[in-house]
Design a protein around this motif. Structure first.
Motif, PDB file in Angstrom:
ATOM      1  N   ARG A  13       0.839  -1.210   0.000  1.00  0.00           N
ATOM      2  CA  ARG A  13       0.000   0.000   0.000  1.00  0.00           C
ATOM      3  C   ARG A  13       0.868   1.251   0.000  1.00  0.00           C
ATOM      4  O   ARG A  13       0.584   2.216  -0.727  1.00  0.00           O
ATOM      5  N   VAL A  16       2.412   1.576  -3.567  1.00  0.00           N
ATOM      6  CA  VAL A  16       1.472   2.061  -4.572  1.00  0.00           C
ATOM      7  C   VAL A  16       1.138   3.532  -4.317  1.00  0.00           C
ATOM      8  O   VAL A  16       1.013   4.332  -5.257  1.00  0.00           O
ATOM      9  N   SER A  17       1.016   3.917  -3.060  1.00  0.00           N
ATOM     10  CA  SER A  17       0.766   5.325  -2.728  1.00  0.00           C
ATOM     11  C   SER A  17       1.872   6.206  -3.293  1.00  0.00           C
ATOM     12  O   SER A  17       1.607   7.306  -3.809  1.00  0.00           O
ATOM     13  N   PHE A  20       1.364   6.695  -7.085  1.00  0.00           N
ATOM     14  CA  PHE A  20       0.312   7.676  -7.346  1.00  0.00           C
ATOM     15  C   PHE A  20       0.860   9.091  -7.100  1.00  0.00           C
ATOM     16  O   PHE A  20       0.592  10.004  -7.891  1.00  0.00           O
ATOM     17  N   ASN A 121      -3.124   1.543 -10.886  1.00  0.00           N
ATOM     18  CA  ASN A 121      -4.511   1.319 -10.489  1.00  0.00           C
ATOM     19  C   ASN A 121      -4.809  -0.168 -10.375  1.00  0.00           C
ATOM     20  O   ASN A 121      -5.507  -0.604  -9.450  1.00  0.00           O
ATOM     21  N   HIS A 123      -2.630  -2.535  -9.677  1.00  0.00           N
ATOM     22  CA  HIS A 123      -1.981  -3.051  -8.474  1.00  0.00           C
ATOM     23  C   HIS A 123      -2.697  -2.546  -7.233  1.00  0.00           C
ATOM     24  O   HIS A 123      -2.784  -3.258  -6.226  1.00  0.00           O
ATOM     25  N   GLY A 124      -3.226  -1.331  -7.305  1.00  0.00           N
ATOM     26  CA  GLY A 124      -4.007  -0.823  -6.184  1.00  0.00           C
ATOM     27  C   GLY A 124      -5.227  -1.682  -5.908  1.00  0.00           C
ATOM     28  O   GLY A 124      -5.589  -1.908  -4.749  1.00  0.00           O
ATOM     29  N   GLU A 128      -5.992  -3.602  -2.510  1.00  0.00           N
ATOM     30  CA  GLU A 128      -7.299  -3.422  -1.883  1.00  0.00           C
ATOM     31  C   GLU A 128      -7.943  -4.774  -1.601  1.00  0.00           C
ATOM     32  O   GLU A 128      -8.544  -4.997  -0.548  1.00  0.00           O
ATOM     33  N   MET A 136      -8.861   2.348  -2.306  1.00  0.00           N
ATOM     34  CA  MET A 136      -8.520   2.967  -3.584  1.00  0.00           C
ATOM     35  C   MET A 136      -8.600   4.483  -3.543  1.00  0.00           C
ATOM     36  O   MET A 136      -7.796   5.182  -4.168  1.00  0.00           O
ATOM     37  N   PHE A 139      -5.429   6.197  -2.505  1.00  0.00           N
ATOM     38  CA  PHE A 139      -4.398   6.218  -3.541  1.00  0.00           C
ATOM     39  C   PHE A 139      -4.568   7.460  -4.421  1.00  0.00           C
ATOM     40  O   PHE A 139      -3.600   8.156  -4.725  1.00  0.00           O
ATOM     41  N   SER A 320     -11.941   1.038  -9.066  1.00  0.00           N
ATOM     42  CA  SER A 320     -11.953  -0.145  -8.209  1.00  0.00           C
ATOM     43  C   SER A 320     -12.935  -1.177  -8.734  1.00  0.00           C
ATOM     44  O   SER A 320     -12.638  -2.378  -8.801  1.00  0.00           O
TER      45      SER A 320
END
Length: 385
Positions: A13, A16-17, A20, A121, A123-124, A128, A136, A139, A320
């Protein structure tokens, strides 16, 4: 979920953050230095628009390949090179000697940008799913934070008298280094976060649900584009606000959207995506509608804030839902929805401008308000299957 898998999800997480935020930072820095590039090349507004259009064309072209690439290789294998490529691809734009060269660079940047957008997105959605609850929206909140950071960096370098190329290069270097580190913490391709196995997904067909989600995303992004380009103009020219007060319009909208995105995950968990999007669409429609109908500066500023708050959670919920619609083809589903949706960022300002010429800006800005009501009416399609 095991302790190891839980820790993997937490680390992923954060990773991925970062990606973004990377995309937001690069976008913000570039936006802040566009005037410098325009001035260096001696471009007219019309000539500059060709360069900016090249990014949009590159995005659309890149979406055609980014989804299948993500599904075939796995998002974890795409996101790092795409992130590094995005940070580096924009750097030459600050050094190009001619408009054709600038157009070529910006087209390539758009293509690489699409690969990062789809893979992060996708991978997010995997992260999730590993969490077992909505994340999501946060992110996308990090993208907003990155945009503010990038704009600040660009403004600082401009204040110091440094060129656009120097700004873009100095921003790219730390982003590349952090990308390499963050990539080590993404979920591995074999992580048990769904039923997708990289390399097994075939071509995803277009269907009515995908098109509807794309249109909902289109409606949301038309609203975002309209807010970026026209809120300050409406306050200054139609409501006779001062330039400093007029600037508050977009500032309040942007702040409300960022806050809304970080609150969106908790709201989605508590109320579900359908109710969240339905209420959000109503808030956005009422906020912008009130700003236009009342015709008062303080009311308009508050209305733009409600508009941003309402729009904040809609596109994250759409992405999502697209990623979970068919986990084996999550990348392609997100790319298909994004292809339709991002057309809103391209077409929206032009549509608003054209209608404004014919009927005035207040009438033109009623279009995003109507589209917000449409998003509220379409919320039922987000019900999990």
């Amino acid at each position: 979920m095991s302790t190891t898998t839980t820790q993997q999800a937490v680390n992923a997480r954060r990773a991925v953050s970062f990606f973004f935020a990377l995309l937001g930072t690069v976008s913000g820095v570039w936006a802040a230095r566009i005037p410098a590039v325009k001035n260096t090349l001696g471009l007219t507004d019309g000539q500059l628009s060709y360069g900016l259009l090249a990014i949009a064309v590159g995005l659309i072209v890149g979406m055609r390949f980014a989804g299948r690439l993500t599904d075939r290789l796995g998002s974890a294998r795409v996101i790092v090179p795409a992130g590094i490529g995005t940070a580096l691809a924009i750097v030459p734009a600050g050094y190009m000697p001619t408009l054709p060269a600038l157009i070529a660079v910006l087209f390539l940047y758009g293509v690489v940008n699409a690969s990062l957008d789809v893979s992060m997105n996708a991978h997010g959605v995997e992260v999730e799913r590993a969490y077992g609850r909505p994340i999501m929206s946060s992110f996308h909140g990090m993208f907003s934070i990155g945009g503010l950071l990038g704009a600040g960096i660009g403004g600082l370098f401009a204040l110091l008298g440094l060129g656009a190329g120097t700004t873009l290069a100095a921003t790219a270097v730390p982003l590349v280094v952090i990308s390499l580190y963050a990539g080590r913490h993404l979920l591995p391709a074999s992580a048990p976060t769904g039923d997708r196995t990289p390399g097994t997904a075939g071509r995803a067909p277009w269907n009515g649900w995908i098109v509807l989600m794309g249109v909902v995303a289109f409606a949301g992004l038309v609203g975002e584009g309209a807010a970026v380009d026209w809120t300050s103009v409406y306050l200054f020219e139609d409501l006779r606000a001062s330039e400093s007060v007029a600037a508050l319009g977009f500032a309040v909208f942007s702040t409300a959207m960022t806050v809304g995105r970080f609150a969106g995950d908790r709201l989605a968990l508590r109320h579900g995506p359908v109710r969240l999007v339905r209420v959000s669409g109503v808030i956005a429609a009422l906020g912008l509608g009130g700003a236009l109908l009342v015709g008062n500066v303080p009311v308009a500023v508050v209305g733009f804030g409600l508009f941003g708050l309402g729009l904040a959670t809609i596109v994250p919920q759409v992405f999502s839902a697209a990623g979970n619609h068919d986990p084996a083809r999550a990348g392609q589903a997100i790319a298909q929805v994004a292809t339709v949706g991002y057309a809103g960022l391209v077409a929206g300002p032009a549509i608003i401008g054209g209608v404004s010429e014919l009927a005035g800006l207040p009438a033109a800005l009623a279009i995003p308000a109507v589209l917000a009501a449409f998003m509220a009416a379409s919320a039922g399609a987000l019900r999990p299957r």
